[in-house]
Design an enzyme around this catalytic site. Structure first.
Site, PDB file in Angstrom:
ATOM      1  N   LYS A 133      58.697 -30.051  30.447  1.00 47.99           N
ATOM      2  CA  LYS A 133      57.512 -30.903  30.405  1.00 47.99           C
ATOM      3  C   LYS A 133      57.941 -32.280  29.918  1.00 47.99           C
ATOM      4  O   LYS A 133      58.436 -32.438  28.798  1.00 47.99           O
ATOM      5  CB  LYS A 133      56.453 -30.332  29.466  1.00 47.99           C
ATOM      6  CG  LYS A 133      55.210 -31.210  29.398  1.00 47.99           C
ATOM      7  CD  LYS A 133      54.382 -30.924  28.161  1.00 47.99           C
ATOM      8  CE  LYS A 133      53.375 -32.041  27.959  1.00 47.99           C
ATOM      9  NZ  LYS A 133      52.686 -31.930  26.659  1.00 47.99           N
TER      10      LYS A 133
ATOM     11  N   GLY B 172      45.616 -34.534  20.804  1.00 54.16           N
ATOM     12  CA  GLY B 172      45.105 -34.086  19.518  1.00 54.16           C
ATOM     13  C   GLY B 172      43.737 -34.611  19.148  1.00 54.16           C
ATOM     14  O   GLY B 172      43.266 -34.380  18.032  1.00 54.16           O
TER      15      GLY B 172
ATOM     16  N   ALA C  30      46.220 -32.408  27.004  1.00 43.71           N
ATOM     17  CA  ALA C  30      45.795 -33.271  25.887  1.00 43.71           C
ATOM     18  C   ALA C  30      44.306 -33.589  25.954  1.00 43.71           C
ATOM     19  O   ALA C  30      43.753 -33.873  27.019  1.00 43.71           O
ATOM     20  CB  ALA C  30      46.578 -34.572  25.838  1.00 43.71           C
ATOM     21  N   GLY C  31      43.665 -33.517  24.777  1.00 40.39           N
ATOM     22  CA  GLY C  31      42.279 -33.927  24.639  1.00 40.39           C
ATOM     23  C   GLY C  31      41.265 -32.809  24.592  1.00 40.39           C
ATOM     24  O   GLY C  31      40.116 -33.027  24.202  1.00 40.39           O
TER      25      GLY C  31
ATOM     26  N   ASN D 145      47.192 -27.272  22.442  1.00 38.04           N
ATOM     27  CA  ASN D 145      47.782 -26.815  21.189  1.00 38.04           C
ATOM     28  C   ASN D 145      46.790 -27.004  20.044  1.00 38.04           C
ATOM     29  O   ASN D 145      46.291 -26.052  19.446  1.00 38.04           O
ATOM     30  CB  ASN D 145      49.088 -27.546  20.924  1.00 38.04           C
ATOM     31  CG  ASN D 145      49.802 -27.074  19.669  1.00 38.04           C
ATOM     32  OD1 ASN D 145      50.804 -27.630  19.274  1.00 38.04           O
ATOM     33  ND2 ASN D 145      49.327 -26.032  19.005  1.00 38.04           N
ATOM     34  N   THR D 146      46.455 -28.272  19.763  1.00 37.63           N
ATOM     35  CA  THR D 146      45.611 -28.578  18.611  1.00 37.63           C
ATOM     36  C   THR D 146      44.261 -27.880  18.685  1.00 37.63           C
ATOM     37  O   THR D 146      43.725 -27.436  17.661  1.00 37.63           O
ATOM     38  CB  THR D 146      45.411 -30.094  18.485  1.00 37.63           C
ATOM     39  OG1 THR D 146      46.685 -30.737  18.497  1.00 37.63           O
ATOM     40  CG2 THR D 146      44.696 -30.450  17.198  1.00 37.63           C
TER      41      THR D 146
END
Length: 330
Positions: A172, A233, A259-260, A281-282
């Site tokens: 990635k 994040g 992301a987001g 992830n977050t």
């Protein structure tokens, strides 16, 4: 003799009971309700209630619709890889390795992203290693270039990852341009992607939600394009669904939101738009109950994909009755 049945003339022999009429209608064993001259005829009286010429009879039943259960496409194909889950997860920000392992398992994901970092000199040999908790025998390990701000740093990271994981080609790519927003440096991303593809890597590229850049990364040979939904994040969800939709409609490689995402509804929305997958992830690790959130994300992706393949109803400005008007008795 003739009666009026459901608004039309109907001939039946005399004498004729309600039960005999239903038998002639081939409804003898069906669940129906019968009204005669404005009065309900109870089911218990169908065999004893005789009809007379000129009676007005209504026979009604419940209607609906449906089809046999249909299966949605669960498989995600990226380059030379194929997975049964469309959810890709990260391994950072968990309180410990045990939580990382539990959340990853609950997510149902088969792809786990890892960052490549220097080993700590003097590190305790008994300290758990991520690859012992998230086994490469069970998961596809997706090394990423998180934290790289230059083309050279991202290339070095991918080359080291290939060595670390045994000639592993799937990576990635993210080349960051700003420490505050963590937006991608598009110029550097394009340059790095071109070089990595040349070196035989299968590149999944993190990028902005610009449809033109997404197409350019595809043309360079990336096996997947990963536009951001919002800043890394941030948990803001999809900020520009129209651009994401445009990217999807013009793509010939998988489009994976990266992301987001903040909660399950964000993930479901991404899938309903037609994205092929979501990496997060977050959203899981920072939840109050990460393992529970991981399961919620799994279900959200499955639900969103199923809804996308089912095809949503068209949006209308005015009401449209869900029950058909044909066959009404009033």
């Amino acid at each position: 003799m003739q009666i009026t049945l459901n608004g039309d003339a109907f001939d039946c022999s005399q004498p004729c009971t309600v039960a005999a009429m239903l038998e002639k209608m081939q409804l003898g064993t069906k669940l129906v309700a019968v009204e005669r001259n404005g009065e309900i005829v109870p089911m218990s009286q169908h065999t004893t209630t005789e009809l007379a010429a000129g009676d007005k009879v209504e026979v009604v039943r419940a209607i609906g619709g449906g089809q046999p259960e249909q299966q949605f496409t669960q498989t995600l194909k990226v380059g030379s890889y194929e997975w049964q889950s469309r959810l890709l997860v990260g391994t950072g920000k968990y309180k410990d390795m045990a939580e990382t392992k539990a959340a990853t398992e609950a997510s149902g994901s088969q792809v786990v992203t890892v960052a490549i970092r220097r080993t700590n000199i003097g590190q305790n040999a008994d300290e758990p290693n991520l690859l012992e908790v998230i086994s490469p025998e069970k998961y596809t390990i997706l090394p990423n270039t998180a934290g790289c701000y230059t083309v050279e740093d991202s290339l070095r990271t991918c080359r080291l990852a290939r060595e670390l994981l045994g000639d592993h080609k799937l990576v990635k790519l993210e080349v960051l341009g700003d420490a505050k927003t963590l937006y991608p440096d598009i110029t550097a991303t394009l340059e790095a992607a071109a070089q990595l593809v040349k070196e035989g890597f299968e590149v999944m590229a993190y990028t902005s939600d610009d449809p033109l850049i997404a197409k350019r990364l595809e043309e360079l040979g990336c096996v997947a394009v990963m536009p951001l939904a919002g800043p890394i994040g941030s948990g803001l969800g999809i900020q520009n669904k129209y651009n994401i939709r445009e990217i999807i409609e013009n793509a010939n490689v998988p489009i994976i939101i990266d992301a987001g995402v903040g909660t399950a509804s964000d993930a479901a929305e991404a899938m309903e738009l037609g994205c092929d997958g979501v990496l997060m992830n977050t959203a899981i690790a920072a939840a109050n109950k990460p393992v529970m959130m991981a399961k919620a994300m799994k279900l959200a992706l499955e639900s969103g994909r199923m809804a996308y393949e089912a095809g949503r109803m068209p949006r209308r400005r005015y009401a449209n009755a869900s029950s058909p008007l044909d066959g009404t008795f009033f």
